[in-house]
Design a protein around this motif. Sequence first.
Motif, short mmCIF file in Angstrom:
data_model
loop_
_atom_site.label_atom_id
_atom_site.label_comp_id
_atom_site.label_asym_id
_atom_site.label_seq_id
_atom_site.Cartn_x
_atom_site.Cartn_y
_atom_site.Cartn_z
N GLU A 193 -91.56 29.65 34.98
CA GLU A 193 -90.92 29.58 36.29
C GLU A 193 -91.78 28.78 37.28
O GLU A 193 -91.26 28.10 38.16
CB GLU A 193 -90.69 30.99 36.83
N ASN A 198 -84.13 20.89 26.44
CA ASN A 198 -83.73 22.29 26.33
C ASN A 198 -84.87 23.22 25.92
O ASN A 198 -84.66 24.22 25.22
CB ASN A 198 -82.55 22.44 25.35
N CYS A 199 -86.08 22.86 26.31
CA CYS A 199 -87.24 23.72 26.04
C CYS A 199 -87.37 24.77 27.14
O CYS A 199 -86.99 24.55 28.28
CB CYS A 199 -88.52 22.89 25.96
N SER A 200 -87.95 25.88 26.78
CA SER A 200 -88.20 26.95 27.74
C SER A 200 -89.51 26.65 28.48
O SER A 200 -90.55 26.45 27.84
CB SER A 200 -88.29 28.30 27.02
N SER A 255 -97.93 25.69 28.64
CA SER A 255 -97.55 26.73 29.60
C SER A 255 -98.78 27.37 30.24
O SER A 255 -98.75 27.75 31.42
CB SER A 255 -96.71 27.81 28.92
#
Length: 291
Positions: free
Chosen positions: A101, A96-98, A51
């Motif tokens: 944006e 289904n990982c976060s 991230s």
Amino acid sequence: AVVSTQSTGMKIFRENKTLMANRDSGRIIKLYNKLATTFYKFEALWLSNWSATVEPIRSALRATLLVRDKDGKIFVNMDPKLLELIQETKWLLRLNCSVPEGARDVLKQEHRVKSYVQRLKQNVKDMCRVIDLILPAVKPVLSSQLHYLYSNVQPGLVTLTWNNVNIDAFLHKMTVATDELEHTNAAVQQILASEVEVHLQEIPGLLFYDVDHTSRMSCEEFVTSHETMLQERFSQLTHMITQVQSGLFNGVMSAINAANRSGCVKNMPDEKLVASVLAEYHMRINKSYLG
């Protein structure tokens, strides 16, 4: 995602009473919990590090569309890491990982970015191919079209980025300028081949002294015969040179007329550059009948 995948297998294991009744089941459960904790920490750490790279990679969308290398060659300025980010985001969402944006925003532009990359690569390839087809001696005559092409490419090197909404217009202008240059170059080279080169190849075969060893003649007859022959050969040579000069003129005018028809080429070929082309072919004429 890794932990949730593993928990499915453990759920099946727990529902099997026979396996749970085994005296080693407790040890297996402890081992699973230890592995699950390790995997969970690894997944969290990996996602955190990943991230953190999203925004730096995403900044590649603010780079210019094109770039020059140290040799002046033009390339499409797309960071491969941006395409990797798109693929990684796609698969992480499937697991289904976060994801941040910013990564989702890049993924939304997948088709747009990949389409522009392919179109830009094709345009750059076509432009380089067309420029390579231009003979060095003819380049000065096509200076206006070359200037027009480079002026249309310049925004992609300086101002236009991947976030810009005018990329389609840029690609269209680049394509039009490349096509105009290709058609003009083909027309000029066709004229030079049919009206110039053909005569340049004939000139070396023009003999100014041709002795007929089978016949005898007096000195007066020899002089008269060769004076007549020289006049004929000189007339032929003059005609060939005139044809070459006419072909050169037609080639130059073809380029100028094409520039005028385009309606957007303001710079006409420089007179000195055109003169250098004529001088180049005049030198070839001299070489032809001297060699």
